[in-house]
Motif scaffolding. Structure first.
Motif, short mmCIF file in Angstrom:
data_model
loop_
_atom_site.label_atom_id
_atom_site.label_comp_id
_atom_site.label_asym_id
_atom_site.label_seq_id
_atom_site.Cartn_x
_atom_site.Cartn_y
_atom_site.Cartn_z
N LYS A 72 38.68 47.71 40.39
CA LYS A 72 37.37 48.16 40.86
C LYS A 72 36.39 48.30 39.71
CE LYS A 72 39.28 50.68 44.84
NZ LYS A 72 39.46 52.01 45.47
N GLY A 73 36.92 48.59 38.53
CA GLY A 73 36.06 48.77 37.37
C GLY A 73 35.26 47.53 37.02
N VAL A 74 35.83 46.35 37.27
CA VAL A 74 35.11 45.10 36.97
C VAL A 74 33.89 44.98 37.85
CG1 VAL A 74 35.26 42.58 36.96
CG2 VAL A 74 37.21 43.94 36.19
N PHE A 75 34.04 45.27 39.15
CA PHE A 75 32.91 45.18 40.06
C PHE A 75 31.89 46.29 39.80
CE2 PHE A 75 36.25 42.95 42.52
CZ PHE A 75 35.62 41.71 42.59
N HIS A 76 32.37 47.45 39.37
CA HIS A 76 31.45 48.53 39.01
C HIS A 76 30.57 48.08 37.85
CE1 HIS A 76 30.11 52.72 38.47
NE2 HIS A 76 30.09 52.40 37.18
N LEU A 77 31.19 47.50 36.83
CA LEU A 77 30.44 47.00 35.67
C LEU A 77 29.45 45.92 36.10
CD1 LEU A 77 31.78 46.28 32.15
CD2 LEU A 77 30.51 44.49 33.33
N LEU A 78 29.92 45.00 36.96
CA LEU A 78 29.06 43.90 37.42
C LEU A 78 27.84 44.42 38.16
CD1 LEU A 78 28.45 40.91 38.06
CD2 LEU A 78 30.00 41.11 40.01
N TRP A 79 28.05 45.30 39.14
CA TRP A 79 26.93 45.76 39.96
C TRP A 79 26.00 46.67 39.18
CZ3 TRP A 79 25.77 42.89 43.71
CH2 TRP A 79 26.74 42.26 44.47
N GLU A 80 26.54 47.44 38.26
CA GLU A 80 25.68 48.28 37.42
C GLU A 80 24.74 47.42 36.58
OE1 GLU A 80 26.52 52.35 35.14
OE2 GLU A 80 27.49 50.63 34.18
N ARG A 81 25.27 46.35 36.04
CA ARG A 81 24.44 45.44 35.23
C ARG A 81 23.40 44.74 36.10
NH1 ARG A 81 26.16 43.90 30.19
NH2 ARG A 81 25.27 41.84 30.52
N LEU A 82 23.82 44.27 37.27
CA LEU A 82 22.89 43.58 38.16
C LEU A 82 21.75 44.49 38.60
CD1 LEU A 82 25.35 41.53 40.41
CD2 LEU A 82 23.91 40.67 38.55
N GLN A 83 22.07 45.74 38.87
CA GLN A 83 21.05 46.69 39.28
C GLN A 83 20.07 47.00 38.16
OE1 GLN A 83 23.34 49.95 40.83
NE2 GLN A 83 24.06 48.75 42.60
N ASN A 84 20.47 46.69 36.93
CA ASN A 84 19.58 46.83 35.78
C ASN A 84 18.95 45.49 35.39
OD1 ASN A 84 19.64 49.71 34.61
ND2 ASN A 84 21.79 49.30 35.04
N ASP A 85 18.95 44.56 36.36
CA ASP A 85 18.30 43.25 36.21
C ASP A 85 18.90 42.41 35.09
OD1 ASP A 85 16.40 41.38 37.16
OD2 ASP A 85 15.03 41.86 35.52
N LYS A 86 20.22 42.53 34.91
CA LYS A 86 20.91 41.76 33.87
C LYS A 86 21.74 40.64 34.49
CE LYS A 86 21.37 45.61 30.60
NZ LYS A 86 22.35 46.46 29.85
N VAL A 87 21.45 39.41 34.09
CA VAL A 87 22.31 38.30 34.48
C VAL A 87 23.68 38.54 33.85
CG1 VAL A 87 22.62 35.80 34.42
CG2 VAL A 87 20.31 36.76 34.46
N THR A 88 24.74 38.37 34.64
CA THR A 88 26.06 38.76 34.16
C THR A 88 27.10 37.68 34.46
OG1 THR A 88 25.55 41.09 34.51
CG2 THR A 88 27.88 40.52 34.32
N GLY A 89 27.96 37.44 33.47
CA GLY A 89 29.07 36.51 33.65
C GLY A 89 30.37 37.28 33.63
N CYS A 90 31.30 36.92 34.51
CA CYS A 90 32.59 37.60 34.51
C CYS A 90 33.65 36.71 35.17
CB CYS A 90 32.52 38.95 35.22
SG CYS A 90 32.14 38.87 36.97
N TYR A 91 34.88 36.99 34.81
CA TYR A 91 36.02 36.31 35.43
C TYR A 91 36.40 37.06 36.70
CZ TYR A 91 36.68 33.65 31.12
OH TYR A 91 36.51 32.81 30.05
N VAL A 92 36.62 36.30 37.77
CA VAL A 92 36.95 36.92 39.06
C VAL A 92 38.10 36.16 39.71
CG1 VAL A 92 36.11 37.57 41.35
CG2 VAL A 92 34.55 37.66 39.38
N LYS A 93 39.05 36.92 40.23
CA LYS A 93 40.12 36.35 41.03
C LYS A 93 39.75 36.56 42.49
CE LYS A 93 45.19 36.41 41.57
NZ LYS A 93 46.45 37.08 41.12
N ASN A 94 39.58 35.47 43.22
CA ASN A 94 39.20 35.53 44.63
C ASN A 94 40.39 35.29 45.54
OD1 ASN A 94 36.47 36.10 44.21
ND2 ASN A 94 35.94 33.93 44.06
N ARG A 95 40.25 35.72 46.78
CA ARG A 95 41.30 35.56 47.79
C ARG A 95 40.79 34.70 48.93
NH1 ARG A 95 43.02 37.71 52.61
NH2 ARG A 95 45.27 38.04 52.87
N ALA A 96 41.52 33.63 49.24
CA ALA A 96 41.17 32.78 50.37
C ALA A 96 41.65 33.42 51.68
CB ALA A 96 41.81 31.40 50.20
#
Length: 417
Positions: A72-96
């Motif tokens: 959950k910490g990865v998504f917390h970091l991602l959304w916090e940055r996005l809400q501060n108008d920061k373009v963000t790159g991250c590795y994500v494992k998705n589920r089909a």
């Protein structure tokens, strides 16, 4: 414009390998959400890999593809940055939909109406580290009750332990490496802008090594004033000149210590500011290039992919993001230029201190020659000064060369925009 030639047919069939959904390095996929994270658009690669029909995926929350292995910490970091108008790159494992997984490197941008994400297949050697860090975070979240914000902070601490100054430095390095790896496999050369930023990034990394060595050399000679004072006390009246040299040298070392603190210590020091500016510019330039690739890929999309996705609108949105990223890159380049000039002035200050050291060393040599047995002890100090100053001068000269490389690259980039 970068021309991509993805072979859709080669990867059209979804295959299973140890639970993983296979897709080609040539493919890029895209999704767009509203402010609430509800999917409003995507391309056929995104739809195919997710395993959902268009009717299922459009209007669904983006977390529909979230894999339980993701902390959950990865998504917390991602959304916090996005809400501060920061373009963000991250590795994500998705589920089909069928439970299989696929890893992506995602570049997510905030927009006026929501969030836009372009994703590529990770192919550089950084993924094993990311998997290890994510597994550790997930374990701590489950076993220690780590909250998302605490998990996000711990992730940044982990990255620092692996040599990254902060998350910005990590995402800049990761995006550049993934982009280079992808283009190498597709036999697509990098453009001049990307190459120049990589050149500056390499130069600032070498500056880090040189400043570390210079600081160590400086620390090695910090005991000299004390040793001089000891010799002067043994010489009694004859030790007056040595005592004076000791006081003078001590003052110079204090000035040099102040320079070291300003130049290389902390996140706000001259070196850190320039490194941050270069890595930000590198990240933005590669982000813009990836958006460009995504737009080209979208232009090759089958218009019949979905009646609910307006391809022309999505292409237009990508073009607007490219324009925004170009504007941000130019602003970042100006920041690099400012910091490079500040850097050069700081190095000139250090040169003056080194000149003062040369004078002190010469006076020590003169006094050493005029003394008998005690001159031998002073000669040892002179040898220590020789070694320390030679080391500092050598590394300082290299820092000057590297800063010239950075300033030359910024001039070249300025002419390209």
């Amino acid at each position: 414009m970068t021309e991509l030639n993805p072979d859709f047919a080669a990867e059209a069939a979804r295959t299973t390998k140890q639970g993983e959904v296979s897709f080609s390095v040539s493919e890029a996929f895209y999704s767009r959400t509203d402010k609430r994270g509800v999917i409003v658009a995507g391309n056929t690669v995104f739809q195919r890999l997710s395993g959902y029909d268009w009717e299922e995926i459009l209007g669904a929350p983006h977390k529909i593809i979230r894999h339980p292995d993701m902390p959950k910490g990865v998504f917390h970091l991602l959304w916090e940055r996005l809400q501060n108008d920061k373009v963000t790159g991250c590795y994500v494992k998705n589920r089909a939909k069928d439970g299989r997984y696929y890893w992506v490197f995602a570049l997510v941008s905030p927009t006026d109406s929501g969030y836009l994400s372009s994703r590529i297949k990770p192919t550089c050697d950084r993924l094993p580290l990311v998997e290890e860090l994510y597994a550790d975070l997930l374990k701590r979240e489950k076993e220690d009750g780590l909250k998302p914000a605490e998990s996000a902070a711990l992730l940044e601490d982990m990255l620092r332990d692996h040599g990254y100054a902060n998350y910005n430095a990590f995402q800049s390095s990761a995006l550049a490496d993934e982009f280079r790896s992808r283009h190498a496999q597709l036999n697509i050369p990098l453009d001049t802008v990307q190459l120049k930023y990589l050149e500056m990034s390499k130069a600032i990394s070498e500056v880090a090594a040189e400043t570390t060595g210079m600081t160590e050399a400086f620390q090695a000679i910090r005991t000299v004033p004390m040793n001089m004072s000891i010799i002067a006390s043994r010489l009694e009246n004859a030790g007056g000149p040595i005592s004076a040299i000791s006081v003078n040298y001590s003052q110079m070392l204090e000035e040099m210590s102040s320079w070291v603190n300003t130049f290389v210590d902390g996140d706000k020091c001259v070196f850190s500011r320039m490194r941050a500016a270069i890595l930000e510019g590198q990240f933005l330039s590669f982000a813009r290039a990836l958006k460009s690739d995504m737009r080209v890929f979208f232009e090759q999309e089958d218009p019949a992919c979905s009646d609910d996705v307006d391809l022309d609108e999505e292409i237009s949105r990508l073009e607007k993001r490219e324009a925004v990223l170009l504007e941000k890159t130019l602003a970042s380049l100006q920041n690099v230029e400012v910091e490079a000039r500040r850097f050069a002035r700081s190095v000139l200050d250090m040169k003056r201190y080194v000149t003062g050291l040369s004078s002190t060393r010469m006076m020590c040599k003169i006094e050493s020659a005029s003394l008998a047995q005690s001159g031998t002890e002073l000669a040892g100090i002179v040898d220590q000064l020789d070694a320390g100053q030679n080391e500092i001068e050598m590394r300082l000269a290299r820092v000057v060369e590297l800063n010239a490389v950075i300033q030359g690259s910024t001039s070249m980039l300025r002419s390209l925009f």
